[in-house]
Design a protein around this motif. Structure first.
Motif, PDB file in Angstrom:
ATOM      1  N   ALA A  47      -6.111   9.100  -7.712  1.00 40.50           N
ATOM      2  CA  ALA A  47      -5.161   9.807  -8.569  1.00 40.50           C
ATOM      3  C   ALA A  47      -4.042   8.841  -8.937  1.00 40.50           C
ATOM      4  N   VAL A  48      -3.214   9.234  -9.884  1.00 42.47           N
ATOM      5  CA  VAL A  48      -2.055   8.440 -10.305  1.00 42.47           C
ATOM      6  C   VAL A  48      -0.795   9.234  -9.990  1.00 42.47           C
ATOM      7  N   THR A  49       0.197   8.560  -9.394  1.00 41.18           N
ATOM      8  CA  THR A  49       1.464   9.217  -9.094  1.00 41.18           C
ATOM      9  C   THR A  49       2.575   8.172  -9.088  1.00 41.18           C
ATOM     10  N   THR A  50       3.801   8.584  -8.770  1.00 41.19           N
ATOM     11  CA  THR A  50       4.948   7.673  -8.794  1.00 41.19           C
ATOM     12  C   THR A  50       5.344   7.253  -7.381  1.00 41.19           C
ATOM     13  N   LEU A  51       5.567   5.960  -7.186  1.00 40.67           N
ATOM     14  CA  LEU A  51       6.024   5.444  -5.894  1.00 40.67           C
ATOM     15  C   LEU A  51       7.532   5.672  -5.792  1.00 40.67           C
ATOM     16  N   LEU A  52       7.951   6.510  -4.849  1.00 43.08           N
ATOM     17  CA  LEU A  52       9.361   6.890  -4.727  1.00 43.08           C
ATOM     18  C   LEU A  52      10.132   6.007  -3.757  1.00 43.08           C
ATOM     19  N   GLY A  53       9.476   5.546  -2.692  1.00 40.98           N
ATOM     20  CA  GLY A  53      10.188   4.746  -1.699  1.00 40.98           C
ATOM     21  C   GLY A  53       9.247   4.250  -0.623  1.00 40.98           C
ATOM     22  N   VAL A  54       9.790   3.441   0.293  1.00 42.59           N
ATOM     23  CA  VAL A  54       9.009   2.902   1.406  1.00 42.59           C
ATOM     24  C   VAL A  54       9.806   3.063   2.696  1.00 42.59           C
ATOM     25  N   ASN A  55       9.174   3.664   3.708  1.00 42.66           N
ATOM     26  CA  ASN A  55       9.766   3.754   5.041  1.00 42.66           C
ATOM     27  C   ASN A  55       9.118   2.713   5.942  1.00 42.66           C
ATOM     28  N   TRP A  56       9.905   2.134   6.843  1.00 40.36           N
ATOM     29  CA  TRP A  56       9.384   1.129   7.778  1.00 40.36           C
ATOM     30  C   TRP A  56       9.398   1.732   9.173  1.00 40.36           C
ATOM     31  N   ASN A  57       8.213   1.869   9.749  1.00 37.77           N
ATOM     32  CA  ASN A  57       8.065   2.564  11.028  1.00 37.77           C
ATOM     33  C   ASN A  57       7.674   1.597  12.144  1.00 37.77           C
ATOM     34  N   VAL A  58       8.211   1.822  13.340  1.00 39.41           N
ATOM     35  CA  VAL A  58       7.945   0.963  14.486  1.00 39.41           C
ATOM     36  C   VAL A  58       6.962   1.657  15.423  1.00 39.41           C
ATOM     37  N   GLY A  59       5.856   0.967  15.760  1.00 43.50           N
ATOM     38  CA  GLY A  59       4.856   1.521  16.665  1.00 43.50           C
ATOM     39  C   GLY A  59       5.073   1.070  18.098  1.00 43.50           C
ATOM     40  N   ARG A  60       4.202   1.504  19.003  1.00 48.05           N
ATOM     41  CA  ARG A  60       4.375   1.223  20.440  1.00 48.05           C
ATOM     42  C   ARG A  60       4.240  -0.262  20.771  1.00 48.05           C
ATOM     43  N   THR A  61       3.536  -1.022  19.915  1.00 47.40           N
ATOM     44  CA  THR A  61       3.400  -2.457  20.166  1.00 47.40           C
ATOM     45  C   THR A  61       4.532  -3.257  19.522  1.00 47.40           C
ATOM     46  N   GLY A  62       5.447  -2.564  18.836  1.00 50.39           N
ATOM     47  CA  GLY A  62       6.536  -3.246  18.144  1.00 50.39           C
ATOM     48  C   GLY A  62       6.230  -3.590  16.706  1.00 50.39           C
ATOM     49  N   LYS A  63       5.000  -3.340  16.266  1.00 51.81           N
ATOM     50  CA  LYS A  63       4.643  -3.650  14.878  1.00 51.81           C
ATOM     51  C   LYS A  63       5.432  -2.741  13.926  1.00 51.81           C
ATOM     52  N   VAL A  64       6.012  -3.347  12.912  1.00 52.38           N
ATOM     53  CA  VAL A  64       6.784  -2.606  11.915  1.00 52.38           C
ATOM     54  C   VAL A  64       5.912  -2.451  10.668  1.00 52.38           C
ATOM     55  N   THR A  65       5.534  -1.212  10.367  1.00 50.59           N
ATOM     56  CA  THR A  65       4.551  -0.936   9.316  1.00 50.59           C
ATOM     57  C   THR A  65       5.176  -0.129   8.181  1.00 50.59           C
ATOM     58  N   PRO A  66       4.953  -0.528   6.938  1.00 52.14           N
ATOM     59  CA  PRO A  66       5.485   0.241   5.810  1.00 52.14           C
ATOM     60  C   PRO A  66       4.620   1.461   5.476  1.00 52.14           C
ATOM     61  N   THR A  67       5.271   2.568   5.152  1.00 45.06           N
ATOM     62  CA  THR A  67       4.592   3.771   4.659  1.00 45.06           C
ATOM     63  C   THR A  67       5.229   4.163   3.328  1.00 45.06           C
ATOM     64  N   ALA A  68       4.398   4.357   2.324  1.00 46.42           N
ATOM     65  CA  ALA A  68       4.907   4.676   0.987  1.00 46.42           C
ATOM     66  C   ALA A  68       5.121   6.172   0.837  1.00 46.42           C
ATOM     67  N   ARG A  69       6.249   6.528   0.212  1.00 48.42           N
ATOM     68  CA  ARG A  69       6.502   7.911  -0.186  1.00 48.42           C
ATOM     69  C   ARG A  69       6.221   8.033  -1.678  1.00 48.42           C
ATOM     70  N   VAL A  70       5.348   8.966  -2.047  1.00 45.93           N
ATOM     71  CA  VAL A  70       4.990   9.126  -3.463  1.00 45.93           C
ATOM     72  C   VAL A  70       5.296  10.537  -3.916  1.00 45.93           C
ATOM     73  N   GLU A  71       5.392  10.693  -5.201  1.00 48.31           N
ATOM     74  CA  GLU A  71       5.563  12.029  -5.775  1.00 48.31           C
ATOM     75  C   GLU A  71       4.316  12.844  -5.453  1.00 48.31           C
ATOM     76  N   ALA A  72       4.508  14.060  -4.932  1.00 47.53           N
ATOM     77  CA  ALA A  72       3.392  14.878  -4.449  1.00 47.53           C
ATOM     78  C   ALA A  72       2.312  15.033  -5.508  1.00 47.53           C
ATOM     79  N   VAL A  73       1.066  14.786  -5.100  1.00 49.73           N
ATOM     80  CA  VAL A  73      -0.076  14.908  -6.007  1.00 49.73           C
ATOM     81  C   VAL A  73      -1.232  15.539  -5.246  1.00 49.73           C
TER      82      VAL A  73
END
Length: 672
Positions: free
Chosen positions: A321-347
């Motif tokens: 599908a096609v949608t709009t990228l609204l933002g990116v959150n950076w999350n920290v896991g148990r191993t310390g890895k910092v992973t980006p998660t994209a927030r998009v307009e609901a589709v």
């Protein structure tokens, strides 16, 4: 009164027959008014006698609100399926299976396996059901759960009218596996009058079957298809065709699509045909399943840690599908890895509302031309139940705002370290999401299996009781827990009992619970089996580790480095001091002794009154036995409990040693 019972049985049989024709065969045999009259007569007799027989159709309406789900241990494991998503994956699976068959036939020229033949089945997108019938009566129903233990949902399953409450087969106990679904036409009809419309058929079915009010389940008018006999103590099948015929003969609803083929090339051609038909069914499917039809071949091919080698799931192409990228959150896991998660307009994709998408790392962002994409249109893809991912920008221009990676840890503000394509927080001792994740992982089912523990519990203990390390859990007291919000006496006592129970653990689970970087359940089992003690493993050098199966240089260095870390050493010392006792030493000591099961192939059948069959199998494996599911010339010992059936007969015919006395069994296990 006897006449009334006979009349009730006759009515139940007649109503069940009409239900089978209506709900399973889609071939009504009487009018609704005639059916209503039979049902009313049965209700009247039940009211007059005060008796409702367990297989009566009146039990389908849904009863009292349930207090909770009871744990149900399956008699046979429910396996996941390995996946194939293209031609190469399918051919690789076939090549592996053919190689194993060729090797077996070379070693057993007198009893070769037949040429490979296949069945293609639909992969229903609902909730897996495991039903237990004891001498024809439906006595248990459960979700898949972990594959070994699920949740009891008998009251909910009884509301599904296409599921027989009583079957013609009365010889013993069987477990029948299938999928609970909601037909798409039923979902449409439900949503036309529902105060809160349901999003999709899969979630509607799963939610209904895991609802503590069976009346809600009944309102959803669910359906179910069945495709496997997972366990039987009396009957065996030679082919998948035989098993499917058995299901039909016993009034189970079988898939409207089944295709038996003799060549893998024909299988692939047919898979492509069905892919084009996927939207013509009145229910959701998320792929197809290819299985080898011969049961003896399945037994020879066996299983990996997770999957049967004789079956594979062919997954459909993902939907986009096609949608709009609204933002990116950076999350920290148990191993310390910092992973980006994209927030998009609901589709909406295939009935699922998508608002978050995977972005693996900084390199992934740049590779997909997303560096300047905030506010821009992007392509997203959802593949089955996998978290959706962003594929890339719709346009090639840098027409959006820049995605800026964090300079410090977004959770604790500590410095970040670049390892390959990933960012890691260096603060392993005081970064909240790392510690909460580590504690949650430690308590999880495949690790220390601490009952009732959850991520929310870990967060609460971190925030309110300063729990920073898994070892802190074992120092908690009743007085500590009872003062917490949402902790009553019962909950506190139950959690403390779970902590205490978890102390007696096997080494492989303990190692997995520690969260050694780059290791999973399979690797920790290899380590436990090889070293046999925690002390020996902690002293192992990378050169010794790399010699083990499936452990390469990176994993070996990771394991050795973990056990050289002073913080990890202190944590392990505290765990052992609190009474945690990994027990691999006992397993290897028992297996090395001269006991009657060491090196033997053992089959279990029937019901053991002093212990469960799974418990018995674990004890046998600790003594060095290989436990298998069927009797053959390679079987050394058959352990026969009550109601042992065809396996006992076959063992007698082959002259295999039989242990049918539980006192003798306990003595041989060293427990008498």
């Amino acid at each position: 009164m006897p006449d009334a019972f006979e009349t009730m049985e006759a009515l139940i049989e007649e109503i069940s027959k009409h239900n089978y024709h209506y709900y399973t065969l889609d071939e009504p045999t009487i009018s609704d008014a005639e059916w209503d009259a039979l049902y009313a007569k049965l209700l009247q007799l039940e009211a007059e006698t005060g008796v409702v027989l367990p297989h009566s159709p009146t039990t389908r309406v849904g009863g009292e609100l349930l207090k909770g789900f009871e744990e149900h241990r399956h008699l046979a494991r429910l396996w996941s399926l390995d996946k194939a998503q293209n031609h190469d994956d399918l051919m690789a699976w076939h090549t592996r299976a053919q190689k194993l068959v060729n090797e077996y036939n070379a070693q057993n020229p007198d009893q070769p396996l037949p040429p490979l033949s296949f069945v293609i089945e639909l992969k229903f997108d609902g909730l897996t059901l495991n039903l237990t019938y004891d001498h024809g009566e439906l006595v248990h129903a459960a979700t898949r759960g972990s594959g070994m233990v699920g949740e009891g949902i008998l009251a909910q399953v009884k509301t599904i009218k296409s599921i027989p409450l009583k079957i013609p087969y009365h010889e013993g106990i069987i477990e029948v596996q299938g999928e609970g679904i909601m037909n798409l036409s039923v979902l449409d009809a439900y949503n036309k009058t529902a105060a809160e419309p349901l999003k999709n058929a899969r979630n509607a079915a799963a939610g209904a079957l895991r609802n503590l009010n069976p009346k809600v389940t009944a309102e959803r008018k669910l359906n179910a298809f069945f495709y496997n006999i997972g366990y039987s103590d009396m009957i065996q099948f030679e082919t998948h065709q035989e098993m499917t015929s058995f299901l039909r003969e016993n009034k189970f609803k079988v898939s409207p699509y089944l295709k038996f083929l003799d060549h893998i090339e024909a299988v692939e051609e047919e898979l492509q045909n069905v892919v084009s038909m996927r939207n013509t069914f009145d229910f959701l499917i998320d792929g197809l399943v290819v299985k080898i039809t011969d049961m003896r071949t399945r037994e020879v091919l066996g299983y990996t840690d997770k999957f049967p080698r004789w079956a594979v799931a062919y997954k459909f192409e993902a939907e986009e599908a096609v949608t709009t990228l609204l933002g990116v959150n950076w999350n920290v896991g148990r191993t310390g890895k910092v992973t980006p998660t994209a927030r998009v307009e609901a589709v909406d994709i295939a009935g699922v509302t998508v608002q978050n998408c995977t972005l693996n790392n900084v390199d992934d962002i740049e590779r997909k031309n997303l560096k300047h994409a905030l506010g821009s249109l992007v392509y997203i893809r959802r593949s089955n139940d996998v978290i959706p991912e962003i594929l890339g920008k719709v346009t090639e221009e840098a027409d959006g705002e820049e995605i800026v990676p964090p300079a410090v840890c977004p959770a604790c503000g500590s410095a970040l370290e670049v390892k390959g394509a990933h960012l890691f927080c260096t603060n392993r001792l005081d970064c909240r999401p790392q510690l909460v994740g580590r504690i949650t992982h430690f308590a999880s089912r495949d690790a220390m299996d601490i009952d009732t523990f959850s991520e929310k519990t870990a967060e609460q203990l971190y925030d309110e009781l300063s729990v920073r390390d898994p070892a802190d859990l074992y120092g908690l007291t009743f007085d500590d827990l009872i003062k917490l919000d949402r902790f009553g006496t019962k909950k506190a006592e139950k959690l403390l009992a779970a902590f205490e129970k978890s102390k007696a653990c096997d080494l492989a689970s303990f190692l997995f619970a520690l969260g050694i970087p780059n290791t999973g359940k399979t690797t920790t089992k290899v380590l436990a089996d090889h070293f046999g003690s925690l002390d020996k493993l902690m002293q192992a050098e990378p050169e010794e580790l790399v010699a083990l199966h499936d452990i390469g240089d990176i994993v070996a260095e990771s394991i050795a480095g973990f056990f050289r870390d002073p913080a990890m050493q202190r944590s392990i010392e505290r765990l052992l001091a609190s009474g945690v006792q990994p027990r691999a030493e006992e397993k290897l000591a028992a297996a090395s002794e001269n006991n009657p099961f060491y090196g033997k192939t053992v089959v279990l059948t029937g019901t053991l009154s002093t212990m469960g069959r799974e418990d018995c199998a674990k004890k046998l494996e600790r003594l060095g036995a290989k436990v298998t599911g069927s009797v053959s010339k390679k079987t050394d010992i058959l352990i026969a409990g009550e109601s042992a059936g065809s396996k006992l007969t076959k063992a007698q015919e082959l002259g295999i040693r039989i242990i049918d006395n539980e006192e003798e069994l306990l003595q041989l296990l060293g427990e008498a």
